[in-house]
Design an enzyme around this catalytic site. Structure first.
Site, PDB file in Angstrom:
ATOM      1  N   TRP A   1       0.410  -5.162 -10.936  1.00 53.67           N
ATOM      2  CA  TRP A   1       1.197  -4.637  -9.580  1.00 53.67           C
ATOM      3  C   TRP A   1       0.307  -3.850  -8.636  1.00 53.67           C
ATOM      4  CZ3 TRP A   1       2.634   0.422  -8.245  1.00 53.67           C
ATOM      5  CH2 TRP A   1       3.569   0.476  -7.391  1.00 53.67           C
ATOM      6  N   HIS A   2      -0.588  -3.157  -9.127  1.00 54.02           N
ATOM      7  CA  HIS A   2      -1.204  -2.085  -8.446  1.00 54.02           C
ATOM      8  C   HIS A   2      -2.155  -2.810  -7.474  1.00 54.02           C
ATOM      9  CE1 HIS A   2      -0.138   0.833 -11.304  1.00 54.02           C
ATOM     10  NE2 HIS A   2      -0.276   1.958 -10.182  1.00 54.02           N
ATOM     11  N   GLY A   3      -2.391  -4.072  -7.808  1.00 55.05           N
ATOM     12  CA  GLY A   3      -3.455  -4.862  -6.826  1.00 55.05           C
ATOM     13  C   GLY A   3      -3.820  -6.115  -7.440  1.00 55.05           C
TER      14      GLY A   3
ATOM     15  N   PHE B   1      -1.107  -0.073  -2.358  1.00 55.44           N
ATOM     16  CA  PHE B   1      -0.420  -0.793  -3.219  1.00 55.44           C
ATOM     17  C   PHE B   1       0.951  -1.238  -2.921  1.00 55.44           C
ATOM     18  CE2 PHE B   1      -2.825   2.676  -5.600  1.00 55.44           C
ATOM     19  CZ  PHE B   1      -3.877   1.899  -5.652  1.00 55.44           C
TER      20      PHE B   1
END
Length: 549
Positions: free
Chosen positions: A321-323, A549
């Site tokens: 999800w962050h990257g 993000f």
């Protein structure tokens, strides 16, 4: 437009506030909500107007899909369509290039993918609306007013980088605005939090960036940092990210309070955590709740299947999800592994205590610090005098401090090591950074320090001319890191300060001491705000790290 920019602080925010309260003064409450929604869309479009259409399309589709889920006999198929559609949108814009390059590396095929600019905040507003659809499916209740739903998703204090807000947390607050007058204490707390957050970003986080960026740029280019260089660069980033995200979280909550809205707290001194479990209860708290409620528990949680596998899967997806990159997946996997070890350690401690209870006839219990201790007799008289309380407080405080310290240090080191993968742009760069941290690439110290005891230092270190430490810009960077560390570990956080200034419920607010100290705190905050404003007026705008993000 950034929270820490002159156009936002001196133009956009005052204009939106004046318009909002003028409309409220004439009892145009619903119009005031519409004004906030339009201002929020303008705030989003300031970055790139092209993606405003994507945000509006997402909001309209999810609004009507939510109503359909609430009123239809086919709730589950509609929910699946809604979640799939939202995930498809984020997959196209955020993950298509990553998946295509991965497939190309595995198969050798050439896959052409259009270069799409990642829409700002797509991860946040997508997850927020997925949570809304799931909640609607579970409760059967959907938002009926489009303007209120529009503001729920687009409200500018939380739109870009959270907190991830549930509909039930703000919808009733929007309704209450028509019957509830503005509260001075809420507005003053909002100004206080915004100023503190701005100071964290401008005075601390942005001053740590020059010590972190050169080191990570070097390792991504193939450099091999030595021991001090690696620790300097990683520590600088560890505290830069802390104060950057903490500053944003304070500013978001503070801005919302200026409009009479209470957003959930998203950051609570995570580096004071005594375990990884506690860390995730303090860091990005609303994302942690989302992952727990909408991923970990549906996977089975601790009651169905393997808890360890469920934890690992949750954290791997949390990392993704962050990257879109293997570094973020490895970072998530590391935290999943840390959580598994933490839970196994708790199980082992429980087993040991159970055996001790059996061996000692149940006289073992657990004190407030979480360590086993002999059950002590509790005071039975309420008339314990102040001296006696002081005598018992110090041993209790010191005992808690010393028992908690090993856990805090271990947690901080584990989190810091994982940040190497979070920050580095290549896996090789992160590994090189870790090799430096563990001293596998040598030690270089400044010449002046080296000459103090050359016979001693020559056995394990090399000298560097001047005060420079290779790719680490200057030894004074460690002084900045040290100050940041003291604040992160020992200072009360902004929400604790705000609560202290307001006083506890039922506590006499107008005591002379509290008023005096409150005025001092507000004066210091005002000075920090002015200094921060002067700095940002002379330097280019600095984006928050979580904007990526």
């Amino acid at each position: 437009m950034l929270f820490n920019s002159i156009p936002f602080i001196l133009v956009f925010l005052p204009a939106v506030l004046i318009g909002y309260y003028v409309l409220r003064y004439f009892s145009l409450f619903r119009v005031s909500l519409g004004w906030l929604a339009v201002a929020s869309l303008f705030f989003y479009a300031w970055w790139n107007p092209k993606y405003l259409l994507l945000l509006l399309t997402s909001i309209v589709l999810n609004f009507y899909l939510g109503k359909s889920i609430a009123n239809s006999r086919y709730k589950r198929p509609l929910l699946i369509i809604g979640i799939s559609g939202n995930l498809a949108a984020i997959a196209v814009y955020k993950y298509l290039g990553f998946f295509a390059s991965t497939v190309a590396q595995l198969t050798g095929a050439e896959i052409a993918v259009p270069e799409l600019l990642l829409p700002l905040a797509i991860s946040f507003f997508t997850f927020q609306q997925i949570a809304y659809l799931v909640d609607t499916y579970r409760t059967g209740y959907a938002e009926e007013m489009f303007d209120r739903y529009l503001l729920f998703v687009s409200f500018f204090p939380q739109l870009i980088a959270g907190p991830i807000v549930h509909h039930k947390e703000v919808a009733h607050q929007f309704s209450l605005l028509s019957v509830r007058a503005g509260r001075i204490d809420q507005v003053s707390t909002g100004l206080f939090l915004f100023s503190i957050g701005l100071a964290k970003k401008v005075l601390i986080a942005d001053n740590l960036a020059p010590f972190a960026n050169p080191v990570f740029s070097a390792v991504d280019s193939g450099a091999t940092p030595t021991f001090l260089e690696a620790w300097g660069g990683l520590s600088a980033y560890t505290f830069q990210l802390y104060f950057d995200f903490s500053g944003y979280a304070d500013m978001a909550v503070g801005l919302a309070k200026l409009f009479g809205i209470d957003l959930p707290i998203n950051f609570n001194s995570p580096y004071k955590s005594r375990s990884i479990i506690e860390f995730w209860r303090r860091w990005h708290m609303t994302l942690s709740h989302f992952l727990r409620d909408y991923l970990y528990i549906p996977l089975g949680g601790s009651r169905r299947g393997s808890r360890s596998l469920n934890l690992l899967a949750t954290m791997l997806l949390g990392g993704l999800w962050h990257g879109a990159g293997w570094n973020f997946i490895i970072w998530g996997g590391l935290h999943g592994a840390f959580l598994i070890v933490n839970h196994q350690w708790l199980l082992l401690k429980t087993l040991i205590r159970s055996n001790l209870r059996v061996a000692y006839g149940g006289s073992f219990t657990e004190n407030s610090a979480g360590s086993p201790a002999e059950k002590s007799s509790q005071p039975t008289h309420e008339s314990v005098n102040r001296v006696a309380r002081a005598r018992t407080w110090y041993p209790s405080y010191l005992g808690t401090l010393f028992s908690a310290t090993p856990g805090v240090i271990a947690t901080f080191l584990a989190v810091s090591v994982a940040w190497a993968f979070f920050r580095a742009e290549t896996i090789d760069g992160a590994i090189s950074m870790l090799r430096g941290i563990f001293g596998l690439q040598g030690l270089v110290i400044p010449e002046k320090i080296y000459q103090i005891a050359p016979g001693f230092f020559s056995s394990f270190a090399n000298a560097s001319p001047g005060l420079a430490l290779g790719s680490f810009p200057h030894i004074k960077g460690f002084a900045v890191i040290f100050i940041a560390m003291l604040l992160a570990f020992f200072a009360p956080n902004s929400n604790e300060l705000a609560q202290w200034i307001r006083g506890r419920p039922g506590e006499p607010y107008q005591s002379q001491t509290r008023i005096l100290l409150g005025l001092i705190a507000m004066t210091i905050t005002g000075i920090l705000f002015v200094v921060s404003l002067k700095i940002i007026s002379t330097v280019p705008d600095s984006e928050f790290l979580y904007f990526n993000f």
